[in-house]
Design a protein around this motif. Structure first.
Motif, PDB file in Angstrom:
ATOM      1  N   LEU A  32      11.144  16.431 -10.374  1.00  0.00           N
ATOM      2  CA  LEU A  32      12.487  15.870 -10.178  1.00  0.00           C
ATOM      3  C   LEU A  32      12.609  15.204  -8.818  1.00  0.00           C
ATOM      4  O   LEU A  32      13.188  14.132  -8.678  1.00  0.00           O
ATOM      5  N   MET A  33      12.006  15.852  -7.819  1.00  0.00           N
ATOM      6  CA  MET A  33      12.071  15.297  -6.475  1.00  0.00           C
ATOM      7  C   MET A  33      11.270  14.001  -6.413  1.00  0.00           C
ATOM      8  O   MET A  33      11.667  13.044  -5.745  1.00  0.00           O
ATOM      9  N   PHE A  34      10.144  13.969  -7.144  1.00  0.00           N
ATOM     10  CA  PHE A  34       9.341  12.748  -7.217  1.00  0.00           C
ATOM     11  C   PHE A  34      10.182  11.590  -7.749  1.00  0.00           C
ATOM     12  O   PHE A  34      10.237  10.510  -7.156  1.00  0.00           O
ATOM     13  N   LEU A  35      10.891  11.859  -8.845  1.00  0.00           N
ATOM     14  CA  LEU A  35      11.750  10.826  -9.443  1.00  0.00           C
ATOM     15  C   LEU A  35      12.827  10.367  -8.461  1.00  0.00           C
ATOM     16  O   LEU A  35      13.065   9.165  -8.302  1.00  0.00           O
ATOM     17  N   ALA A  36      13.457  11.335  -7.798  1.00  0.00           N
ATOM     18  CA  ALA A  36      14.535  11.008  -6.871  1.00  0.00           C
ATOM     19  C   ALA A  36      14.001  10.135  -5.734  1.00  0.00           C
ATOM     20  O   ALA A  36      14.656   9.176  -5.307  1.00  0.00           O
ATOM     21  N   LEU A  37      12.799  10.456  -5.250  1.00  0.00           N
ATOM     22  CA  LEU A  37      12.229   9.674  -4.147  1.00  0.00           C
ATOM     23  C   LEU A  37      11.891   8.254  -4.598  1.00  0.00           C
ATOM     24  O   LEU A  37      12.105   7.296  -3.847  1.00  0.00           O
ATOM     25  N   VAL A  38      11.369   8.119  -5.829  1.00  0.00           N
ATOM     26  CA  VAL A  38      11.067   6.773  -6.335  1.00  0.00           C
ATOM     27  C   VAL A  38      12.353   5.958  -6.420  1.00  0.00           C
ATOM     28  O   VAL A  38      12.414   4.800  -5.976  1.00  0.00           O
ATOM     29  N   VAL A  39      13.418   6.586  -6.969  1.00  0.00           N
ATOM     30  CA  VAL A  39      14.690   5.866  -7.086  1.00  0.00           C
ATOM     31  C   VAL A  39      15.210   5.479  -5.715  1.00  0.00           C
ATOM     32  O   VAL A  39      15.693   4.357  -5.496  1.00  0.00           O
ATOM     33  N   MET A  40      15.081   6.387  -4.754  1.00  0.00           N
ATOM     34  CA  MET A  40      15.539   6.083  -3.394  1.00  0.00           C
ATOM     35  C   MET A  40      14.787   4.882  -2.826  1.00  0.00           C
ATOM     36  O   MET A  40      15.377   3.992  -2.220  1.00  0.00           O
ATOM     37  N   TRP A  41      13.485   4.865  -3.062  1.00  0.00           N
ATOM     38  CA  TRP A  41      12.665   3.758  -2.567  1.00  0.00           C
ATOM     39  C   TRP A  41      13.102   2.428  -3.189  1.00  0.00           C
ATOM     40  O   TRP A  41      13.240   1.424  -2.492  1.00  0.00           O
ATOM     41  N   LEU A  42      13.342   2.453  -4.499  1.00  0.00           N
ATOM     42  CA  LEU A  42      13.756   1.230  -5.183  1.00  0.00           C
ATOM     43  C   LEU A  42      15.108   0.755  -4.660  1.00  0.00           C
ATOM     44  O   LEU A  42      15.340  -0.438  -4.488  1.00  0.00           O
ATOM     45  N   LEU A  43      16.020   1.723  -4.390  1.00  0.00           N
ATOM     46  CA  LEU A  43      17.334   1.346  -3.861  1.00  0.00           C
ATOM     47  C   LEU A  43      17.190   0.725  -2.478  1.00  0.00           C
ATOM     48  O   LEU A  43      17.846  -0.262  -2.146  1.00  0.00           O
ATOM     49  N   LEU A  44      16.305   1.301  -1.658  1.00  0.00           N
ATOM     50  CA  LEU A  44      16.110   0.784  -0.304  1.00  0.00           C
ATOM     51  C   LEU A  44      15.540  -0.625  -0.355  1.00  0.00           C
ATOM     52  O   LEU A  44      15.942  -1.495   0.414  1.00  0.00           O
ATOM     53  N   LYS A  45      14.579  -0.856  -1.268  1.00  0.00           N
ATOM     54  CA  LYS A  45      13.946  -2.177  -1.350  1.00  0.00           C
ATOM     55  C   LYS A  45      14.788  -3.159  -2.159  1.00  0.00           C
ATOM     56  O   LYS A  45      14.520  -4.352  -2.139  1.00  0.00           O
ATOM     57  N   GLN A  46      15.794  -2.648  -2.876  1.00  0.00           N
ATOM     58  CA  GLN A  46      16.673  -3.487  -3.696  1.00  0.00           C
ATOM     59  C   GLN A  46      15.904  -4.335  -4.700  1.00  0.00           C
ATOM     60  O   GLN A  46      16.222  -5.497  -4.922  1.00  0.00           O
ATOM     61  N   SER A  47      14.854  -3.779  -5.288  1.00  0.00           N
ATOM     62  CA  SER A  47      14.147  -4.526  -6.335  1.00  0.00           C
ATOM     63  C   SER A  47      13.422  -3.551  -7.260  1.00  0.00           C
ATOM     64  O   SER A  47      13.203  -2.392  -6.903  1.00  0.00           O
ATOM     65  N   VAL A  48      13.065  -4.022  -8.454  1.00  0.00           N
ATOM     66  CA  VAL A  48      12.300  -3.198  -9.384  1.00  0.00           C
ATOM     67  C   VAL A  48      11.001  -3.907  -9.775  1.00  0.00           C
ATOM     68  O   VAL A  48      10.497  -3.744 -10.857  1.00  0.00           O
ATOM     69  N   ALA A  49      10.462  -4.713  -8.859  1.00  0.00           N
ATOM     70  CA  ALA A  49       9.189  -5.391  -9.113  1.00  0.00           C
ATOM     71  C   ALA A  49       8.090  -4.343  -9.256  1.00  0.00           C
ATOM     72  O   ALA A  49       8.169  -3.275  -8.643  1.00  0.00           O
ATOM     73  N   PRO A  50       7.045  -4.630 -10.086  1.00  0.00           N
ATOM     74  CA  PRO A  50       6.003  -3.623 -10.320  1.00  0.00           C
ATOM     75  C   PRO A  50       5.348  -3.133  -9.028  1.00  0.00           C
ATOM     76  O   PRO A  50       5.064  -1.936  -8.882  1.00  0.00           O
ATOM     77  N   GLY A  51       5.143  -4.037  -8.076  1.00  0.00           N
ATOM     78  CA  GLY A  51       4.523  -3.632  -6.811  1.00  0.00           C
ATOM     79  C   GLY A  51       5.367  -2.608  -6.074  1.00  0.00           C
ATOM     80  O   GLY A  51       4.861  -1.610  -5.559  1.00  0.00           O
ATOM     81  N   THR A  52       6.687  -2.863  -6.051  1.00  0.00           N
ATOM     82  CA  THR A  52       7.597  -1.925  -5.372  1.00  0.00           C
ATOM     83  C   THR A  52       7.560  -0.570  -6.037  1.00  0.00           C
ATOM     84  O   THR A  52       7.522   0.459  -5.371  1.00  0.00           O
ATOM     85  N   VAL A  53       7.552  -0.574  -7.381  1.00  0.00           N
ATOM     86  CA  VAL A  53       7.546   0.693  -8.115  1.00  0.00           C
ATOM     87  C   VAL A  53       6.269   1.463  -7.798  1.00  0.00           C
ATOM     88  O   VAL A  53       6.295   2.677  -7.525  1.00  0.00           O
ATOM     89  N   LEU A  54       5.151   0.739  -7.777  1.00  0.00           N
ATOM     90  CA  LEU A  54       3.867   1.386  -7.514  1.00  0.00           C
ATOM     91  C   LEU A  54       3.845   2.002  -6.121  1.00  0.00           C
ATOM     92  O   LEU A  54       3.479   3.162  -5.938  1.00  0.00           O
ATOM     93  N   PHE A  55       4.261   1.204  -5.144  1.00  0.00           N
ATOM     94  CA  PHE A  55       4.246   1.711  -3.781  1.00  0.00           C
ATOM     95  C   PHE A  55       5.235   2.861  -3.625  1.00  0.00           C
ATOM     96  O   PHE A  55       4.946   3.852  -2.944  1.00  0.00           O
ATOM     97  N   GLY A  56       6.392   2.736  -4.289  1.00  0.00           N
ATOM     98  CA  GLY A  56       7.378   3.812  -4.257  1.00  0.00           C
ATOM     99  C   GLY A  56       6.806   5.096  -4.825  1.00  0.00           C
ATOM    100  O   GLY A  56       7.011   6.182  -4.283  1.00  0.00           O
TER     101      GLY A  56
END
Lengths: 121, 93, 165
Positions: free
Chosen positions: C12-36
């Motif tokens: 659950l924490m993993f998911l929350a951190l990924v979502v936080m990363w995507l919100l910070l980067k303001q994008s859902v590009a595959p590269g961002t998701v991977l790095f997140g």
């Protein structure tokens, strides 16, 4: 007079209302900081601006940028999450610090001992 | 028309937030005790953050978002450190 | 389940951190998701070193119900406190401390209750005594202590115990 982005009329009205409402609530909280009589009462005041005040402004900002860029932009959620976690921590720590100091000094601002706990079965 | 409405309400909101920052500063200066001053400072930080959000809406760029997040973080850390200091007289135990 | 747990100790924490990363980067590009996902992976493994006591979240319906109640109460108490601040001076003299006994002992449940009580203006969590299970509160409008105690016990504690215990 501050500059403003060009939004459709409905969005501009909505954002305006939310921004004004948020600012008014934050202002009421700050007035409370001045008007409430003692420290423990004043601790309640900042949470007005940090909850609904900030919430209104953040939703306004979300609507504004989502409409401007034509896609969902909800990064303001991070600020909201951050505020809901940090505000209680700071207020609680401050209240406990004040209680600790008042009890050590025995100045009568805080009760010497906790009041008798209420039991509800 | 819509630009005019939004810019007026943003200006009004910024004035109100500036006033509330001023009220926090008054509480900070007046005290009477250290905890009152810290409470005033903490509220000042939150109001400054809200002010940055309104400026961000006015500018139409999301650049101010990071600034708002940063000022919130700094305010939080500063307040916690000071509250800790009040409690024990030392920041690190 | 155990395989997921071995790779990701806190899913659950993993998911929350990924979502936080995507919100910070303001994008859902595959590269961002991977790095997140990479960042979140590091984050969850760093959490292992902290070794938090296990938390169980049960009854998602109760979580939603609690969220709804808190949402309504935050608005309501904002209104009430706003009235007290802007009203006559006499209304600002009813503040006081009160104490009540909680049956909940779960640390996460108590943490959530602390956030709820402090985030709703008008009630302020001051301290909790784990040995006696008592909670010291400061209330801005302390006319009827029993009413506040009932509100906290019946409106929040019951649901929190369902969720965390």
């Amino acid at each position: 007079m501050s500059e403003a982005p060009d939004l459709p009329l409905w969005a501009a009205l909505l954002v305006s209302v939310l921004v004004l409402l948020g600012a008014v609530i934050a202002l009421i909280g700050s007035i409370g900081l001045l008007r409430l009589p003692d420290f423990y009462s004043r601790v309640h005041a900042p949470s007005l601006g940090a909850t609904v005040g900030a919430g209104c402004l953040l939703v306004g900002s979300m609507i504004c940028f989502s409409v401007l860029q034509g896609r969902m932009l909800v990064h303001e959620l991070l600020i909201a999450l951050f505020l809901t976690i940090t505000t209680p921590v700071t207020l609680m720590l401050l209240a406990r610090a004040a209680l600790h100091r008042d009890r050590v000094e025995r100045n009568g601002d805080a009760p010497e001992r906790d009041p008798e706990p209420i039991d509800i079965a | 028309m819509s630009v005019l409405i939004l810019s007026w309400s943003l200006t009004l909101a910024q004035i109100m937030l500036a006033v509330s920052m001023g009220l926090c500063a008054v509480r900070f200066l007046r005290g009477p005790r250290a905890q009152d001053r810290i409470l005033g400072l903490d509220t000042l930080y939150v109001n400054a953050m809200l002010m940055l959000i309104t400026i961000g809406i006015g500018s139409g760029t999301t650049l101010y978002f990071e600034a708002a997040l940063l000022i919130g973080t700094l305010g939080f850390v500063a307040t916690v450190a000071m509250a800790k200091f009040l409690m024990r007289g030392e920041v690190i135990e | 389940m155990s395989l997921i747990r071995r790779v990701l100790p806190f899913p659950l924490m993993f998911l929350a951190l990924v979502v936080m990363w995507l919100l910070l980067k303001q994008s859902v590009a595959p590269g961002t998701v991977l790095f997140g996902a990479l960042v979140a992976f590091g984050g969850t493994w760093a959490m292992v070193a902290l070794d938090p006591p296990p938390a169980r979240l049960r009854r998602p319906r109760a979580v939603l119900q609690l969220a709804g109640r808190v949402f309504i109460d935050v608005f309501r108490s904002n209104l009430a406190v706003g009235r007290i601040i802007l009203g006559e001076a006499e209304r600002r003299t009813h503040a006081g401390f009160m104490s009540l006994r909680l049956e909940m002992t779960d640390r996460y449940g108590l943490a959530v209750l602390a956030i709820i009580l402090t985030c709703t203006p008008g009630t302020q969590w001051v301290s909790y005594d784990p040995s006696r299970g008592t909670l010291l509160l400061h209330v801005l409008d302390l006319v009827d202590e029993l009413e506040w105690a009932e509100l906290i016990k019946l409106r929040y504690e019951v649901l929190l115990r369902e969720i965390f215990e």
